[in-house]
Scaffold this active site. Sequence first.
Site, PDB file in Angstrom:
ATOM      1  N   ASN A 161       0.804  -1.216   0.000  1.00 39.28           N
ATOM      2  CA  ASN A 161       0.000   0.000   0.000  1.00 39.28           C
ATOM      3  C   ASN A 161       0.845   1.279   0.000  1.00 39.28           C
ATOM      4  O   ASN A 161       1.652   1.505   0.904  1.00 39.28           O
ATOM      5  CB  ASN A 161      -0.887  -0.031   1.253  1.00 39.28           C
ATOM      6  CG  ASN A 161      -2.185   0.729   1.073  1.00 39.28           C
ATOM      7  OD1 ASN A 161      -2.460   1.261  -0.001  1.00 39.28           O
ATOM      8  ND2 ASN A 161      -2.982   0.771   2.130  1.00 39.28           N
ATOM      9  N   HIS A 200     -14.888  -6.074   9.383  1.00 39.18           N
ATOM     10  CA  HIS A 200     -14.887  -4.764  10.038  1.00 39.18           C
ATOM     11  C   HIS A 200     -16.298  -4.222  10.242  1.00 39.18           C
ATOM     12  O   HIS A 200     -17.153  -4.371   9.368  1.00 39.18           O
ATOM     13  CB  HIS A 200     -14.166  -3.730   9.176  1.00 39.18           C
ATOM     14  CG  HIS A 200     -12.715  -4.002   8.978  1.00 39.18           C
ATOM     15  ND1 HIS A 200     -11.864  -3.077   8.418  1.00 39.18           N
ATOM     16  CD2 HIS A 200     -11.950  -5.072   9.266  1.00 39.18           C
ATOM     17  CE1 HIS A 200     -10.635  -3.576   8.376  1.00 39.18           C
ATOM     18  NE2 HIS A 200     -10.670  -4.794   8.878  1.00 39.18           N
ATOM     19  N   ARG A 206     -14.466  -6.774  14.037  1.00 39.20           N
ATOM     20  CA  ARG A 206     -13.573  -5.722  14.537  1.00 39.20           C
ATOM     21  C   ARG A 206     -14.379  -4.432  14.627  1.00 39.20           C
ATOM     22  O   ARG A 206     -14.959  -4.005  13.622  1.00 39.20           O
ATOM     23  CB  ARG A 206     -12.402  -5.542  13.562  1.00 39.20           C
ATOM     24  CG  ARG A 206     -11.383  -4.527  14.022  1.00 39.20           C
ATOM     25  CD  ARG A 206     -10.344  -4.222  12.944  1.00 39.20           C
ATOM     26  NE  ARG A 206     -10.734  -3.038  12.185  1.00 39.20           N
ATOM     27  CZ  ARG A 206      -9.884  -2.263  11.516  1.00 39.20           C
ATOM     28  NH1 ARG A 206      -8.597  -2.553  11.493  1.00 39.20           N
ATOM     29  NH2 ARG A 206     -10.302  -1.216  10.849  1.00 39.20           N
ATOM     30  N   TYR A 222      -8.788   6.634  12.212  1.00 39.75           N
ATOM     31  CA  TYR A 222      -8.543   5.452  11.384  1.00 39.75           C
ATOM     32  C   TYR A 222      -9.614   4.389  11.630  1.00 39.75           C
ATOM     33  O   TYR A 222     -10.181   4.303  12.710  1.00 39.75           O
ATOM     34  CB  TYR A 222      -7.161   4.864  11.704  1.00 39.75           C
ATOM     35  CG  TYR A 222      -7.104   4.258  13.100  1.00 39.75           C
ATOM     36  CD1 TYR A 222      -6.750   5.031  14.197  1.00 39.75           C
ATOM     37  CD2 TYR A 222      -7.445   2.924  13.319  1.00 39.75           C
ATOM     38  CE1 TYR A 222      -6.737   4.492  15.470  1.00 39.75           C
ATOM     39  CE2 TYR A 222      -7.434   2.374  14.591  1.00 39.75           C
ATOM     40  CZ  TYR A 222      -7.083   3.169  15.668  1.00 39.75           C
ATOM     41  OH  TYR A 222      -7.092   2.646  16.919  1.00 39.75           O
ATOM     42  N   ASP A 273      -8.697  -2.698  16.873  1.00 41.05           N
ATOM     43  CA  ASP A 273      -7.389  -2.357  16.305  1.00 41.05           C
ATOM     44  C   ASP A 273      -6.925  -1.013  16.877  1.00 41.05           C
ATOM     45  O   ASP A 273      -7.579   0.015  16.652  1.00 41.05           O
ATOM     46  CB  ASP A 273      -7.520  -2.270  14.779  1.00 41.05           C
ATOM     47  CG  ASP A 273      -6.176  -2.149  14.087  1.00 41.05           C
ATOM     48  OD1 ASP A 273      -5.152  -1.995  14.780  1.00 41.05           O
ATOM     49  OD2 ASP A 273      -6.152  -2.200  12.840  1.00 41.05           O
ATOM     50  N   HIS A 313      -3.918   0.238  16.199  1.00 41.79           N
ATOM     51  CA  HIS A 313      -3.128   0.822  15.103  1.00 41.79           C
ATOM     52  C   HIS A 313      -1.891   1.578  15.593  1.00 41.79           C
ATOM     53  O   HIS A 313      -1.614   2.701  15.159  1.00 41.79           O
ATOM     54  CB  HIS A 313      -4.005   1.726  14.222  1.00 41.79           C
ATOM     55  CG  HIS A 313      -3.853   1.423  12.764  1.00 41.79           C
ATOM     56  ND1 HIS A 313      -2.712   1.726  12.081  1.00 41.79           N
ATOM     57  CD2 HIS A 313      -4.670   0.830  11.873  1.00 41.79           C
ATOM     58  CE1 HIS A 313      -2.851   1.347  10.818  1.00 41.79           C
ATOM     59  NE2 HIS A 313      -4.036   0.781  10.668  1.00 41.79           N
ATOM     60  N   GLU A 327      -5.285  -5.179  18.814  1.00 36.11           N
ATOM     61  CA  GLU A 327      -4.323  -5.292  17.724  1.00 36.11           C
ATOM     62  C   GLU A 327      -3.335  -4.132  17.737  1.00 36.11           C
ATOM     63  O   GLU A 327      -3.747  -2.980  17.944  1.00 36.11           O
ATOM     64  CB  GLU A 327      -5.123  -5.294  16.414  1.00 36.11           C
ATOM     65  CG  GLU A 327      -4.300  -5.360  15.142  1.00 36.11           C
ATOM     66  CD  GLU A 327      -5.226  -5.407  13.931  1.00 36.11           C
ATOM     67  OE1 GLU A 327      -6.332  -5.992  14.019  1.00 36.11           O
ATOM     68  OE2 GLU A 327      -4.849  -4.825  12.901  1.00 36.11           O
ATOM     69  N   GLU A 372       1.071  -6.706  11.139  1.00 32.96           N
ATOM     70  CA  GLU A 372       0.730  -6.303   9.762  1.00 32.96           C
ATOM     71  C   GLU A 372       1.784  -5.442   9.079  1.00 32.96           C
ATOM     72  O   GLU A 372       1.826  -5.405   7.851  1.00 32.96           O
ATOM     73  CB  GLU A 372      -0.637  -5.618   9.712  1.00 32.96           C
ATOM     74  CG  GLU A 372      -0.692  -4.273  10.423  1.00 32.96           C
ATOM     75  CD  GLU A 372      -2.050  -3.609  10.267  1.00 32.96           C
ATOM     76  OE1 GLU A 372      -3.048  -4.215  10.653  1.00 32.96           O
ATOM     77  OE2 GLU A 372      -2.083  -2.481   9.740  1.00 32.96           O
ATOM     78  N   ARG A 423       0.284 -11.666  13.040  1.00 27.64           N
ATOM     79  CA  ARG A 423      -0.606 -11.154  11.991  1.00 27.64           C
ATOM     80  C   ARG A 423       0.100 -10.765  10.701  1.00 27.64           C
ATOM     81  O   ARG A 423      -0.368  -9.902   9.960  1.00 27.64           O
ATOM     82  CB  ARG A 423      -1.372  -9.928  12.510  1.00 27.64           C
ATOM     83  CG  ARG A 423      -2.538 -10.246  13.393  1.00 27.64           C
ATOM     84  CD  ARG A 423      -3.404  -9.030  13.658  1.00 27.64           C
ATOM     85  NE  ARG A 423      -4.231  -8.671  12.535  1.00 27.64           N
ATOM     86  CZ  ARG A 423      -4.043  -7.625  11.736  1.00 27.64           C
ATOM     87  NH1 ARG A 423      -3.026  -6.800  11.915  1.00 27.64           N
ATOM     88  NH2 ARG A 423      -4.867  -7.387  10.760  1.00 27.64           N
ATOM     89  N   ASP A 478      -5.937  -3.884   0.811  1.00 25.84           N
ATOM     90  CA  ASP A 478      -4.673  -3.592   0.115  1.00 25.84           C
ATOM     91  C   ASP A 478      -3.810  -4.845  -0.058  1.00 25.84           C
ATOM     92  O   ASP A 478      -2.634  -4.727  -0.445  1.00 25.84           O
ATOM     93  CB  ASP A 478      -3.906  -2.443   0.785  1.00 25.84           C
ATOM     94  CG  ASP A 478      -3.792  -2.561   2.292  1.00 25.84           C
ATOM     95  OD1 ASP A 478      -4.759  -2.184   2.985  1.00 25.84           O
ATOM     96  OD2 ASP A 478      -2.762  -3.023   2.770  1.00 25.84           O
ATOM     97  N   GLU A 484      -8.315 -12.162   8.745  1.00 24.64           N
ATOM     98  CA  GLU A 484      -9.054 -10.931   8.435  1.00 24.64           C
ATOM     99  C   GLU A 484      -9.672 -11.035   7.044  1.00 24.64           C
ATOM    100  O   GLU A 484      -9.029 -11.499   6.096  1.00 24.64           O
ATOM    101  CB  GLU A 484      -8.113  -9.720   8.490  1.00 24.64           C
ATOM    102  CG  GLU A 484      -8.837  -8.408   8.305  1.00 24.64           C
ATOM    103  CD  GLU A 484      -7.949  -7.172   8.420  1.00 24.64           C
ATOM    104  OE1 GLU A 484      -8.473  -6.073   8.647  1.00 24.64           O
ATOM    105  OE2 GLU A 484      -6.719  -7.327   8.280  1.00 24.64           O
ATOM    106  N   TRP A 537       1.181   5.980  12.828  1.00 25.57           N
ATOM    107  CA  TRP A 537      -0.067   5.610  12.098  1.00 25.57           C
ATOM    108  C   TRP A 537      -0.339   4.145  12.326  1.00 25.57           C
ATOM    109  O   TRP A 537       0.458   3.299  12.308  1.00 25.57           O
ATOM    110  CB  TRP A 537       0.091   5.924  10.631  1.00 25.57           C
ATOM    111  CG  TRP A 537      -0.803   5.105   9.744  1.00 25.57           C
ATOM    112  CD1 TRP A 537      -0.395   4.118   8.877  1.00 25.57           C
ATOM    113  CD2 TRP A 537      -2.236   5.206   9.586  1.00 25.57           C
ATOM    114  NE1 TRP A 537      -1.491   3.614   8.213  1.00 25.57           N
ATOM    115  CE2 TRP A 537      -2.617   4.250   8.637  1.00 25.57           C
ATOM    116  CE3 TRP A 537      -3.214   6.009  10.192  1.00 25.57           C
ATOM    117  CZ2 TRP A 537      -3.947   4.055   8.255  1.00 25.57           C
ATOM    118  CZ3 TRP A 537      -4.526   5.828   9.813  1.00 25.57           C
ATOM    119  CH2 TRP A 537      -4.893   4.858   8.856  1.00 25.57           C
TER     120      TRP A 537
END
Length: 402
Positions: free
Chosen positions: A38, A123, A148, A160, A210, A212, A236, A262, A283, A316, A339, A402
């Site tokens: 991504n 999600h 999620r 996010y 999540d 993030h 997560e 991730e 993950r 992505d 996921e 992020w």
Amino acid sequence: MDTIARADVLVTSPSRNFVTLKITTTDGVVGWGDATLNGRELAVASYLADHVVPLLIGRDPSRIEDMWQYLFKGVYWRKGPITMTAVAAVDMALWDIKGKVAGLPVYQLLGGASREGVLVYTHASGSDIPSLLDDIAQVKEHGYRAIRAQTAVPGVAGTYGVKHGAYYEPANAALPEEQSWSTEAYLDFAPRYLAEVREKFGFDFHLLHDIHHRLTPIEAARFGKSVEDLHLFWMEDPTPADNQESFHLIRQHTTTPIAVGEVLSSIWDVHHLITEQLIDYVRLSVTHAGGITHLRRIFALAELYQVRSGSHGPSDISPIGQAAATHLDLVIPNFGIQEHMGYPGLVDEVFKGGPTYADGYLHPGDAPGLGIDYDETAAATFPYSPKYLPVARRLDGSVHDW
Ligand code: GCO
Ligand code: MG
């Protein structure tokens, strides 16, 4: 002997960008590999086209392990997301070819099914608590057993994980959008909305969340502790995993399970997290972590430490990467969850076939290879369009994770 006759790198953008590697053998067998990273799509496309494709021509496509070692150890500059995504694409395409030559789905080549289907989570999100609850009700109607949940945080623009329109796509602008972040507001609000989810829908489904990478270890410990009675399936990415040691602190304070991986791409990025039992779910994705060959090795290490898989499967990662993940998920003994974010409508004009969803589970199907096709004519009608993930800034203007 059948050898690799050609390899082509294809970039398309049916709503979002995907990079695909097509390997064709002298016998005319075609293998597909996902090379989508991504916001850095063209870097992987160039790595493949300029530095990998010339090495492939004339080689034996059946030697998957040797090819992996050659592209990892043989290049001197190992690891990193660009390299590992490129290696993954070659690996996936070779597994696809091996399956087509054998007339077997890839999961059979990996040892056969250990389960009837692959448990997935999807999600649900909302701009506020009522819209999150509505979204969860809709998702539950589709049969999902694991969800999620994310909600916009009051006073923090552009949180996010929250849909803008019908679909959540974080890479949303030709130059990165700048969004704001307040840890204080999040830490106050997130446990409250997760509690409302349990209050309304009960405990008979898995609830995931999540973070993030937004918290420090001690903040993550506080968060995990405050939601313990909500029995999250996992929290997560509570904090960035660059310093794997920092997870000791979180672990000392909370029994809320932790999932990480991730943004990581090799076994070396997670070996301490796994061997010290600092996480519960690993993950990484097939697409970003060196393909089926390398991710299988990571999962095998994780199994020794009772860490289960929970592979990243956002929009992505292309449907080819998602298909490869589903084959591996069906086989490994320590599978946890996969996921399954789904794709915007135009994506299935390019990618045909792939795993089927029913009643909370995915199955890769029994077509030979990965069981997915790529329509090159349709793909050519969707040219690359630069799209970046946002950048997060704290309320004082400084850059946040992020
Ligand atoms: C997830 C992820 C995604 C990422 C995206 C970035 O858990 O699915 O956090 O939403 O933001 O994959 O490329
Ligand atoms: Mg995530």
